[in-house]
Design a protein around this motif. Sequence first.
Motif, PDB file in Angstrom:
ATOM      1  N   ALA A   1       0.831  -1.215   0.000  1.00  0.00           N
ATOM      2  CA  ALA A   1       0.000   0.000   0.000  1.00  0.00           C
ATOM      3  C   ALA A   1       0.862   1.261   0.000  1.00  0.00           C
ATOM      4  N   LEU A   2       1.993   1.228   0.688  1.00  0.00           N
ATOM      5  CA  LEU A   2       2.850   2.421   0.759  1.00  0.00           C
ATOM      6  C   LEU A   2       3.463   2.782  -0.593  1.00  0.00           C
TER       7      LEU A   2
ATOM      8  N   ARG B   1       2.921   5.807  -6.510  1.00  0.00           N
ATOM      9  CA  ARG B   1       3.241   5.742  -7.938  1.00  0.00           C
ATOM     10  C   ARG B   1       2.006   5.945  -8.804  1.00  0.00           C
ATOM     11  N   LEU B   2       0.813   5.860  -8.217  1.00  0.00           N
ATOM     12  CA  LEU B   2      -0.435   5.947  -8.985  1.00  0.00           C
ATOM     13  C   LEU B   2      -0.747   7.409  -9.297  1.00  0.00           C
TER      14      LEU B   2
ATOM     15  N   TRP C   1      -5.933   7.737  -4.995  1.00  0.00           N
ATOM     16  CA  TRP C   1      -5.485   6.341  -5.010  1.00  0.00           C
ATOM     17  C   TRP C   1      -4.263   6.119  -4.126  1.00  0.00           C
ATOM     18  N   TRP C   2      -3.745   7.175  -3.515  1.00  0.00           N
ATOM     19  CA  TRP C   2      -2.561   7.059  -2.667  1.00  0.00           C
ATOM     20  C   TRP C   2      -2.903   6.307  -1.375  1.00  0.00           C
ATOM     21  N   PRO C   3      -1.911   5.954  -0.577  1.00  0.00           N
ATOM     22  CA  PRO C   3      -2.172   5.117   0.606  1.00  0.00           C
ATOM     23  C   PRO C   3      -3.158   5.737   1.589  1.00  0.00           C
TER      24      PRO C   3
END
Length: 201
Positions: free
Chosen positions: A134-135, A139-140, A145-147
Amino acid sequence: MPESAWFADPRLADSLHGIRHQGRVCVLADLLAQHHQLSPDDAAALCLAAAVHDCRRHHDRADTGHGRRAALWLQRHSDTVLTVLGQDLPVRSLVRAAVAIRLHDVPHEAFTRPQSRAYQQAPHLVDLLKTADALDRYRLPLKRWWPDLTRLRAAAPAWLPTVAFELVIRSERARLNGAPHQQAMDDACRLFTTPAKGERF
């Protein structure tokens, strides 16, 4: 670092779930293993799981079942993988690594009864792999969509999200500048040993 030959589709080696993703997750897993004071065998099993957890993906979307496929692939290719990664693990640790891989893409609330039983074999490895994976969501392309650290069962230290973000920035920048995968990761990991002036690492 995983090898491109390990991927179900070699084109995915340079994708969102490719070599650099698995390499970064491996680095983050190692840092989490140190933070949670895992035994040497459990730490090695966690890093092994991180290095191959997405290797059997067919595409970059949800791809249900890719964790189970990767776990089965590891069981068949463990000698090769351990040799490439320079590891020597007991069978029990390999089994625990495979459990973590098999369950990393399944939400806890969706575990079947057999998956819940498997989870009990290595709950901390499953949860730490989920956290490391998840961390690397920085990159998304969309911030939503980040953690979401509130959804993780294995806590990450407060400093680790910043490190995860920097790993993405540095490894992707190096790759865009033409560096091979390994060199891109080496360049990114220098932040642990040679921080730029003013950085807090």
